[in-house]
Write a protein that holds these residues in place. Structure first.
Motif, PDB file in Angstrom:
ATOM      1  N   GLU A  70       0.836  -1.201   0.000  1.00  0.00           N
ATOM      2  CA  GLU A  70       0.000   0.000   0.000  1.00  0.00           C
ATOM      3  C   GLU A  70       0.869   1.248   0.000  1.00  0.00           C
ATOM      4  O   GLU A  70       0.563   2.206  -0.710  1.00  0.00           O
ATOM      5  N   GLN A 126      -8.243   8.121   0.856  1.00  0.00           N
ATOM      6  CA  GLN A 126      -7.934   6.780   1.357  1.00  0.00           C
ATOM      7  C   GLN A 126      -8.631   6.525   2.690  1.00  0.00           C
ATOM      8  O   GLN A 126      -9.148   5.434   2.928  1.00  0.00           O
ATOM      9  N   TYR A 147     -13.704  -0.316   4.548  1.00  0.00           N
ATOM     10  CA  TYR A 147     -14.295  -1.153   3.506  1.00  0.00           C
ATOM     11  C   TYR A 147     -13.698  -2.556   3.580  1.00  0.00           C
ATOM     12  O   TYR A 147     -12.475  -2.711   3.651  1.00  0.00           O
ATOM     13  N   LYS A 152     -10.911  -4.401  -0.583  1.00  0.00           N
ATOM     14  CA  LYS A 152      -9.985  -3.309  -0.908  1.00  0.00           C
ATOM     15  C   LYS A 152      -9.485  -3.332  -2.350  1.00  0.00           C
ATOM     16  O   LYS A 152      -8.773  -2.434  -2.762  1.00  0.00           O
ATOM     17  N   VAL A 175     -10.283  -0.149  -4.361  1.00  0.00           N
ATOM     18  CA  VAL A 175     -10.108   1.120  -3.663  1.00  0.00           C
ATOM     19  C   VAL A 175      -9.048   2.004  -4.314  1.00  0.00           C
ATOM     20  O   VAL A 175      -9.299   3.194  -4.519  1.00  0.00           O
TER      21      VAL A 175
END
Length: 71
Positions: A6, A37, A43, A46, A49
């Motif tokens: 990430e 973000q 959520y 992912k 996203v």
């Protein structure tokens, strides 16, 4: 997605958007990305996203082009 992945993806997004929006302060680019973000933090799925975040950020930055840049 793991935290290092990430982080790497976020760094690449920051770099891309700073190049695409050179008239927007880099600190503002980062702030808008982080805000987008954060909206997806809870959520459960992912996978999409990053794409959604990038689209949202681009839309927001288009309206901010020309704002004061960092010195």
């Amino acid at each position: 997605m793991s935290a290092p992945a990430e982080d790497k993806e976020t760094a690449a997004l920051i770099e891309r958007l700073e190049k695409q929006f050179p008239d927007v302060a880099p600190s503002l680019v980062v702030a808008v990305i982080r805000e987008a973000q954060d909206a997806f933090q809870d959520y459960p799925v992912k996978s999409h996203v990053p794409v959604i975040v990038e689209r949202q950020v681009k839309d927001r930055l288009r309206g901010r082009a020309g704002e004061a840049t960092d010195a």
